[in-house]
Design a protein around this motif. Structure first.
Motif, short mmCIF file in Angstrom:
data_model
loop_
_atom_site.label_atom_id
_atom_site.label_comp_id
_atom_site.label_asym_id
_atom_site.label_seq_id
_atom_site.Cartn_x
_atom_site.Cartn_y
_atom_site.Cartn_z
N ALA A 58 1.21 -1.75 0.01
CA ALA A 58 0.35 0.12 0.08
C ALA A 58 1.15 1.03 0.37
CB ALA A 58 -0.96 0.18 1.22
N LYS A 59 2.04 1.60 0.73
CA LYS A 59 2.59 2.52 1.03
C LYS A 59 3.48 2.80 -0.68
CE LYS A 59 6.47 4.20 3.64
NZ LYS A 59 7.88 3.63 4.52
N GLU A 60 3.96 1.79 -1.71
CA GLU A 60 4.30 1.74 -2.48
C GLU A 60 3.49 2.10 -3.48
OE1 GLU A 60 8.09 1.26 -3.78
OE2 GLU A 60 7.61 1.14 -1.13
N LYS A 61 2.31 1.77 -3.90
CA LYS A 61 1.13 2.37 -4.21
C LYS A 61 1.25 3.57 -4.62
CE LYS A 61 -0.61 -1.13 -7.23
NZ LYS A 61 0.09 -0.77 -8.75
N TRP A 62 0.84 3.85 -2.86
CA TRP A 62 0.41 5.60 -2.14
C TRP A 62 1.75 6.55 -3.15
CZ3 TRP A 62 1.78 7.16 2.98
CH2 TRP A 62 1.30 9.04 4.02
N LEU A 63 3.42 6.17 -2.40
CA LEU A 63 4.37 7.13 -2.84
C LEU A 63 4.20 7.05 -4.66
CD1 LEU A 63 7.42 5.26 -0.80
CD2 LEU A 63 5.96 7.80 -0.31
N ASP B 163 -0.82 6.76 -6.20
CA ASP B 163 -2.02 5.80 -6.83
C ASP B 163 -2.43 5.84 -5.67
OD1 ASP B 163 -3.50 4.87 -8.00
OD2 ASP B 163 -2.65 2.64 -8.87
N VAL B 164 -3.56 6.99 -5.28
CA VAL B 164 -3.80 6.04 -3.45
C VAL B 164 -4.97 6.08 -4.11
CG1 VAL B 164 -5.07 7.92 -1.61
CG2 VAL B 164 -3.37 9.00 -3.66
N PRO B 165 -5.98 5.34 -4.66
CA PRO B 165 -6.93 4.12 -4.62
C PRO B 165 -6.33 3.24 -4.62
CG PRO B 165 -8.03 6.29 -6.63
CD PRO B 165 -6.14 6.44 -6.02
N ALA B 166 -5.62 2.71 -5.35
CA ALA B 166 -4.79 1.42 -5.82
C ALA B 166 -4.26 1.41 -3.76
CB ALA B 166 -3.56 1.74 -6.26
N LYS C 113 -4.01 6.91 8.67
CA LYS C 113 -2.71 7.58 7.44
C LYS C 113 -2.48 8.15 6.07
CE LYS C 113 2.25 7.76 7.91
NZ LYS C 113 3.90 7.33 7.98
N LEU C 114 -3.11 7.34 5.71
CA LEU C 114 -3.41 7.43 3.80
C LEU C 114 -4.09 8.73 3.92
CD1 LEU C 114 -2.45 6.83 1.64
CD2 LEU C 114 -4.81 4.90 1.51
N GLU C 115 -5.43 7.96 4.47
CA GLU C 115 -6.52 9.60 4.15
C GLU C 115 -6.34 11.09 5.13
OE1 GLU C 115 -8.94 9.17 2.20
OE2 GLU C 115 -8.99 6.20 2.38
N PHE C 116 -5.53 10.68 6.03
CA PHE C 116 -5.14 11.85 6.84
C PHE C 116 -4.46 13.13 6.45
CE2 PHE C 116 -2.68 13.75 10.43
CZ PHE C 116 -3.39 15.42 10.53
N GLU C 117 -3.43 12.04 5.51
CA GLU C 117 -2.26 12.78 4.78
C GLU C 117 -2.49 12.85 3.35
OE1 GLU C 117 1.48 13.33 5.99
OE2 GLU C 117 0.94 12.41 7.52
#
Length: 982
Positions: free
Chosen positions: A655-660, A663-666, A690-694
């Motif tokens: 999930a962190k790699e997708k966020w970085l 690609d937030v939806p992924a 954390k994903l939503e808050f950041e």
């Protein structure tokens, strides 16, 4: 004539009356009048009476004493006075001052000496005329006078008229003055001449015996002409004096009797024959054997001449390094020895070589060439002699020598190689080598040399002939394979396999050949088939060697071959229970060497065997993150969570790699899948929050936290809920979550700390104080609570209260460097330099290996002491990042920029998670670095993602900086440091 004692008993007065009847009556009268023990004056009175008795009035006239005159004699006393009648003995004479010129024991024959400083210029006794002295001597001879007849044990002979302290009359003083004037007058005459002669003698002596300083005066004047290099080359003088040199203690132990007896027996000559050994024939035979062995050792069994072992001697002579003519002490003797060797062993090539080299070292090249030429004539079949002759020959004669040599020894590879070296162009060299191959067609060295000189087309034809002549050399087969086409290369490898069935390099080359031509499917099959074939021929498969071949294939660009070798050879010789540990260790070793593909292949094979091992998946994903692409990492993580669905860290990693990657939806989808696989995981809930808050989705973040609290969230869930409300400005909600969280988790110190900080922000200092005290009751070992309470007390009351809080904290948390550092800085803030130094000394005694304390000590110390202090700090904690950063700052202040940059780089490498070091490094590059260096430091800081640091955390955790990127926080920390400095 009467002796009368004076009232003070210091003097005796002698009244001289010539009408006295007899001297005998005088003597009686003196004894009756004095009526005292005359122990101190006995010698004086006895001598005086004897003198007067012998000579009478004639002596008085000779002495120049007139009748009715009074002669006062001073009698020396050593204490006290002359007693009258029945005097008490006085023993205090030892405390009295001795008389002038007194020498103890001189009169009674004691050994001693008297210098002029003792007696002065005065006479040792009363000076008498020569006539009177002569009369006294005659009288003594006539009457048998002995000067020691009335010797006084205490006073000796130096008393009475002969005393050295006797006073001179006026005439004597005038006479002394006159003689003194005469002496001075005589001394003044010819004084200039005498002084001139004395100076001349002194000059002659100094000229013949110059001082050391005068001898080196000219050299000292020439010292200004020395260069700096000559001055440095002057050796240091050593201490050759015997001053302060301790003599080695030598102890001597008596020799034991057994050793003396043994030595006596060894020297003893035995002439008797042992009766037990009566076989005299055996004795004679033994003697003959010993004698024959000695003769064989020093003589030749054939000619009987005394010779030396040629090989052994020449080998020793060859190993000697003769650097100058002085190394050979006797050249003539050596030449005689060489001549003897050449005559006794003319067919030994080593003799001629040694003789020639000896002459070469001696500088006689002509004689050396002559000797080696004789050696070639005597030993024409020795290639060493011809090689030596070629070396010693002149350039124009070398070719002729080597040509003559190859005629005698046409099968010598060394001679043909030397002949090729003598040629200058490649064509002639190749011609010589081909000529040598005609005589030696199976020489690997000649074939290799001629192939190296040929072009590609000629090399192919030469290699075809080489593999026919040298079929057992794998290098020729592999070289021919590289020059042939695909089809011909396969044929060459098949022929090579027929000739070298036990060579694994053929199979590996075949796999590389297939990979290079696009037949990837055949690579693995060839490697597997090759290992089976080698095992059938009883070849031992060395796992380490095959792993190295895989690494070499990776460097050659044959990745598929590398992977095939790893799959086929990695399990050879490894026990089943050791496979995981061994394979992971191999992969880490190859990663350290930089062989990434080999390590990836090992992990790939390990994951096929251990599909459910989360640690291997984690290590493989770290490898892909560091050296792979984002797509390969995501694919690997997707495969990992398929086989390990309960591994939280793998889901979060993906999930962190997708966020970085943006690609937030992924990332949300991955977290949803993770929650479905692990429904009660608090880590997944917090990661989703954390994903939503950041991404500034506060409502979604609050909703996720509410669900987590409903499902029994842990203390971190309540803390994150309070953080969200704090950033949104909801003070009441923040306090509510903190209070409720503390009811559930009273031992979680961060909630108490956040509650106290909330009250401080609202300026409710008493409530903040109460919160900190309550927190310390539940968490007495929390350093953050103690430091926050001390800071609050310093703000409210002053230094005294903060000092008390920190003292209590140190007692409850001994050997804690953070508390000691806070105490030192509190004293410094209030100008208590002396108290801060005392506290720092105590802190270093209690925590001698604390890097933060040593770094603070370096900042507090005076500039002249910084170097010594930094040395002590590095000795105590060499690899501590705080000390390294502190030393870097000292180098920075001293304008040693290159060293400062290296030390700052070391600090960020040792502790990449501490943002203070990155800020210091970035600030340094902003002032003294280039734009490229600044970008490099910034990018490295972003990649490291620091989260800690004394100056970093207050800025990064501030409400206004909660969503700021690392680059912005880094610049703010640098700006804050500049403001504090100003």
């Amino acid at each position: 004539m009467v002796f009368i004692a004076s009232p003070n008993h210091k003097t005796l007065t002698l009244n001289l009356n010539p009408n006295t009847t007899t001297l005998q009556a005088l003597k009686f009268q003196i004894e009756q009048i004095s009526n005292v023990p005359i122990s101190h004056q006995r010698l004086f009175i006895s001598q005086s009476l004897q003198l007067l008795t012998q000579r009478g009035s004639t002596l008085l006239a000779d002495l120049g004493i007139k009748p009715y005159s009074t002669l006062t004699l001073h009698v020396p006393f050593f204490g006290g006075t002359l007693p009258h009648k029945n005097p008490k003995p006085r023993l205090d004479f030892l405390n009295s001052k001795p008389p002038e010129g007194y020498v103890a024991g001189l009169g009674r024959g004691a050994s001693g000496f008297t210098t002029r400083s003792d007696i002065g210029p005065a006479r040792s006794a009363l000076e008498l005329p020569d006539r009177a002295i002569g009369q006294l001597e005659e009288a003594g001879e006539e009457k048998g006078y002995d000067e020691n007849q009335q010797f006084d044990d205490f006073e000796g002979n130096d008393v009475g008229l002969l005393a050295p302290d006797a006073k001179l009359d006026e005439d004597d003083e005038k006479a002394d003055a006159m003689w003194k004037a005469v002496d001075e007058r005589m001394d003044s005459r010819r004084k200039d001449r005498r002084e001139a002669l004395l100076r001349e003698e002194i000059e002659k002596y100094r000229a013949s015996n110059p001082k050391i300083t005068e001898q080196f005066a000219s050299l000292k004047r020439n010292l200004h002409t020395l260069s700096a290099q000559e001055w440095k080359s002057i050796p240091e003088i050593g201490d050759y004096s015997m001053r302060n040199k301790k003599r080695r203690f030598e102890s001597f132990v008596p020799v034991p009797d057994t050793l003396l007896e043994k030595a006596t027996l060894e020297k003893e000559l035995v002439t008797a024959i042992d009766p037990t050994s009566t076989d005299l024939t055996a004795v004679r035979q033994g003697r003959d054997i010993v004698l024959s062995l000695k003769l064989d050792r020093i003589s030749d069994s054939v000619s009987g001449l005394t010779v030396v072992d040629p090989k052994g001697y020449l080998t020793h002579l060859k190993s000697m390094s003769i650097t100058s003519n002085t190394d050979v002490h006797d050249k003539n003797k050596a030449r005689l020895l060489m001549t003897s060797l050449m005559k006794s062993n003319p067919k030994n090539p080593c003799v001629w070589i040694s003789a020639a080299r000896f002459e070469e070292v001696a500088g006689k090249m002509k004689a050396a060439r002559k000797l080696i030429q004789e050696g070639c004539d005597e030993c024409p079949k020795s290639e060493d002699v011809w090689l030596e002759a070629c070396r010693l020959a002149s350039p124009k004669d070398a070719k002729a020598v080597i040509t003559k040599g190859v005629k005698f020894i046409p099968n010598s590879v060394n001679l043909w190689m030397e002949a090729a070296k003598l040629e200058r162009d490649d064509l002639n060299k190749s011609r010589v080598l081909r000529k040598g191959l005609e005589h030696i067609p199976d020489s690997f060295r000649l074939w290799k040399a001629v192939v190296d000189l040929a072009n590609e087309e000629d090399a192919r034809s030469l290699l075809k002939r080489a593999v026919e002549c040298c079929p057992l050399h794998i290098e020729f087969w592999l070289a021919l394979t590289r020059l042939e086409t695909y089809e011909n290369a396969k044929k060459v490898l098949n022929k090579a396999r027929e000739n070298l069935s036990e060579e694994p390099a053929i199979w590996i080359t075949a796999a590389k050949l297939e990979e290079a031509n696009g037949n990837v499917s055949m690579v693995g099959k060839i490697i597997e088939r090759g290992i089976r074939a080698l095992q059938k021929t009883a070849v031992i498969i060395d796992r380490e060697a095959w792993m190295k071949e895989a690494e070499a294939a990776e460097r050659a660009g044959s990745i598929m071959t590398c992977q095939a070798i790893i799959r086929s050879a990695i399990g050879i010789g490894v026990e089943e229970e050791d496979r995981k540990r061994t394979w992971v260790s191999d992969a880490e070793d190859f990663m350290k060497k930089g062989s990434i593909e080999t390590a990836r292949a090992i992990y790939a094979h390990a994951l096929t065997v251990f599909l459910t091992k989360k640690s291997i998946w984690r290590k493989a994903s770290q490898l892909e993150k560091s050296h792979g692409t984002r797509e390969s990492l995501v694919a690997l993580l997707r495969k990992a969570v398929t086989y390990c669905p309960q591994a939280e860290n793998l889901w979060l990693f993906g999930a962190k790699e997708k966020w970085l990657s943006g690609d937030v939806p992924a990332a949300r989808a991955i977290l949803q899948e993770a929650y479905a696989a692990i429904p009660n995981s608090q880590e997944i809930w917090l990661a989703a929050f954390k994903l939503e808050f950041e991404n500034h989705e506060s409502e979604r973040a609050k909703m996720l936290l509410a669900k987590a609290r409903e499902r029994g969230g842990n203390e971190r869930v309540w803390m994150k809920s309070a953080i969200v409300e704090r950033e949104l400005g909801n003070i009441d909600e923040e306090r509510k979550f903190l209070v409720e969280g503390l009811k559930r988790f009273p031992s979680f110190f961060k909630l108490w700390l956040m509650l106290g900080q909330l009250e401080e922000r609202l300026d409710h200092l008493e409530k903040a104080k109460k919160a900190y005290h309550s927190g310390l009751k539940h968490c007495p070992n929390s350093l953050q609570l103690w430091l926050s309470l001390a800071s609050l007390q310093e703000k409210m009351i002053g230094l005294s209260k903060a000092r008390a809080v920190l003292t209590i904290a140190r007692k409850k948390n001994p050997q804690n460097p953070e508390l000691w550092l806070a105490s030192v800085r509190a004293e410094l803030r209030h100008g208590k330099k002396k108290e801060s130094d005392i506290l720092m000394a105590k802190a270093l005694q209690e925590c001698p290996n604390s890097g933060i304390l040593w770094a603070a000590a370096l900042e507090m110390v005076a500039r002249p002491q910084r170097k010594a202090k930094s040395k002590d700090a590095l000795e105590k904690c060499h690899h501590d990042p705080h000390v390294v950063a502190a030393v870097a700052k000292l180098l920075w202040h001293d304008r040693k920029l290159d060293k400062a940059r290296n030390w700052l780089n070391m600090a960020v490498m040792l502790a990449p998670d501490i943002g203070d070091f990155w800020a210091l490094y970035y600030k340094f590059e902003l002032q003294h670095g280039t734009e490229e260096n600044q970008k490099d430091v910034l990018n490295r800081c972003i990649a490291a993602g620091p989260k800690h640091g004394e100056k970093w955390q207050p800025i990064s955790k501030a409400v206004e900086n909660s969503h700021q990127p690392i680059e912005a926080i880094l610049k703010k920390v640098v700006a804050a440091a500049e403001n504090n400095k100003q």
